[in-house]
Enzyme design. Structure first.
Site, short mmCIF file in Angstrom:
data_model
loop_
_atom_site.label_atom_id
_atom_site.label_comp_id
_atom_site.label_asym_id
_atom_site.label_seq_id
_atom_site.Cartn_x
_atom_site.Cartn_y
_atom_site.Cartn_z
N GLU A 66 93.60 -60.14 15.55
CA GLU A 66 92.77 -60.26 16.69
C GLU A 66 91.64 -59.42 16.48
O GLU A 66 90.60 -59.70 16.97
CB GLU A 66 93.55 -59.63 17.78
CG GLU A 66 94.74 -60.73 18.34
CD GLU A 66 95.97 -60.38 17.47
OE1 GLU A 66 96.91 -61.15 17.69
OE2 GLU A 66 96.10 -59.63 16.57
N PRO A 277 99.87 -55.33 1.20
CA PRO A 277 101.06 -55.61 2.48
C PRO A 277 100.44 -55.39 3.66
O PRO A 277 99.38 -54.49 3.86
CB PRO A 277 101.87 -54.44 1.77
CG PRO A 277 101.57 -53.86 0.41
CD PRO A 277 100.04 -54.14 0.44
N MET A 318 94.32 -48.89 4.54
CA MET A 318 94.25 -49.68 5.82
C MET A 318 92.78 -49.98 6.15
O MET A 318 91.87 -49.04 5.86
CB MET A 318 94.75 -48.99 6.88
CG MET A 318 96.30 -48.66 6.76
SD MET A 318 96.88 -47.43 7.98
CE MET A 318 96.67 -48.31 9.50
N PRO A 345 93.16 -67.42 7.27
CA PRO A 345 92.67 -67.76 5.94
C PRO A 345 91.20 -67.80 5.94
O PRO A 345 90.67 -68.22 4.71
CB PRO A 345 93.09 -69.53 5.72
CG PRO A 345 93.27 -70.03 7.00
CD PRO A 345 93.71 -68.61 7.80
#
Length: 431
Positions: A66, A277, A318, A345
């Site tokens: 988002e 990850p 991050m 994507p």
């Protein structure tokens, strides 16, 4: 005479009161061992006493996806000199927001965690920040946040709204909670007609629902991260090496991909796999998996570089996903083997990177189908098939290049949603 604000049902307030102590304990326990959780405790449960700006545009973006979707909207207002307050509910989302805007807009931009959705905390939050407008991104709706915002006379809009059939079914089971939330919204900007219809069937006023397309087609990578990527390409000597990225991965995707990667190395020994990850709490587990599969461990968190002998690199940081995509020759977008529903994507596509995804893509079904029809995205059933697609592209680089170009053409053909959605926002601000 304005209609009275529809408050959430009493059972919702009772449920919050029961859950709140347990949730607070969980976050507090983490804050005792991890320093960066301490701010989260304050922002979720106490509300900061000092704020950077009042009368800001308040944008709520749940997590990374988002936040990425909100990026062009946030940037639009910051460039105009308008303060922007971003709230997130995940640490990864907040880290992404800060990585995108903290450096370039230190005075105008602020990112905090969304307070727990109690009446008291939401009232304090609104009194402190006094936002001009409340913008929600995509799906997540909070009953008290919307009710108190409406009570304070602050308009609200759901931008880039998406609602899968499965999510709509879930909302439909709680009509007494869903109907008031939708009634508080001043406008819903839906990505597609199917989403618009689902909101209307759930009780949204059809006059407030507008189909605008997805703003995700208008995303732009941050220039400073692209410049950093070019520096790393030279510094790490990646110019002639195939760089494969497995991005936003979930359990058990890393293990599956690591097991298949030796097939790529057998034919292309200079290849390097960057693993990103999705959640930081899994970084340590993925580091163990890399070593268990016989690879040396090179980690971003340790400021280690990709060296000549590096075969797998753990991007355990991050807010740097754009950076890793900018280094990639080809990409796997995670959450699509693990039944999570897949992640966005369009970020690698925007950089001309050919993309592979697994069978679970319901979060981005329409977008994935568009990309597949243009041969810009390949869908596979498992990690073994993923390795074969990567090998095919490495053996036929022109095919990979054409897939990347096709993706860029899809992006260009679908742009314009940003302008349409900003038009709705400006209308609310003027009113």
């Amino acid at each position: 005479m304005p209609k009275p604000v529809q408050q959430p049902p009493f059972w919702y307030q009772v449920l919050l009161a029961l859950i709140l102590p347990l949730y607070r304990l969980r976050v507090w326990q983490r804050s005792r061992t991890q320093a960066d959780y301490q701010n989260e405790v304050i922002e979720r449960f106490q509300i900061a006493k000092t704020v950077k700006n009042t009368r800001a545009i308040w944008i709520h973006a749940v997590s990374v996806g988002e936040t990425n979707a909100a990026q062009p909207v946030i940037e639009h207002f910051l460039k105009q000199g308008q303060p922007v307050l971003v709230t997130n509910t995940t640490r990864t989302g907040q880290a992404r927001a800060k990585a995108l805007f903290d450096q370039n807009y230190p005075e105008l931009f602020e990112a905090v965690f969304l307070p727990v959705d109690t009446v008291g905390l939401m009232q304090q939050f609104l009194q402190r920040y006094q936002p001009r407008l409340f913008i929600l991104i995509e799906t997540e709706l909070w009953p008290n946040a919307l009710a108190q915002t409406r009570q304070a006379g602050i308009p609200s809009i759901l931008l880039n709204a998406r609602l899968s059939a499965r999510s709509a079914k879930g909302y439909g089971k709680f009509g007494r909670l869903t109907h008031p939330m939708l009634a508080q919204l001043s406008c819903i900007a839906a990505q597609d007609q199917a989403t618009a219809q689902r909101f209307i069937e759930l009780g949204a006023d059809a006059k407030k629902v507008v189909v605008t397309g997805s703003v995700k087609f208008d995303i732009q990578p941050p220039n400073h991260l692209l410049e950093h990527a070019e520096q790393l390409k030279q510094q790490w000597q990646l110019g002639n090496r195939p760089v494969l990225i497995a991005a936003s991965t979930h359990e058990p995707e890393e293990a599956q991909i690591l097991a298949q990667f030796p097939k790529v190395l057998a034919q292309f020994p200079s290849a390097v796999l960057i693993m990103v990850p999705r959640h930081p709490e899994r970084f340590e587990r993925v580091a163990q998996l890399i070593q268990q599969n016989g690879f040396g461990l090179f980690q971003r968190s340790q400021q280690q570089e990709i060296q000549a002998e590096t075969q797998v690199y753990l991007a355990d940081s991050m807010g740097e996903l754009w950076l890793w995509y900018a280094l990639a020759s080809m990409a796997f977008v995670g959450g699509s083997f693990s039944a999570t529903g897949g992640h966005n994507p369009l970020e690698p596509v925007r950089l001309g990177v050919p993309v592979v995804m697994g069978p679970h893509i319901f979060n981005f079904k329409v977008i994935v189908e568009q990309l597949m029809q243009a041969y810009a995205l390949t869908q596979v059933d498992n990690a073994e098939a993923l390795a074969q697609v990567w090998l095919n592209w490495l053996q036929q680089p022109e095919q990979a290049r054409q897939a990347g170009l096709a993706g860029l053409q899809v992006m260009q053909a679908n742009q314009g949603a940003l302008d349409r959605q900003l038009g709705l926002v400006k209308k609310l601000l003027n009113e």
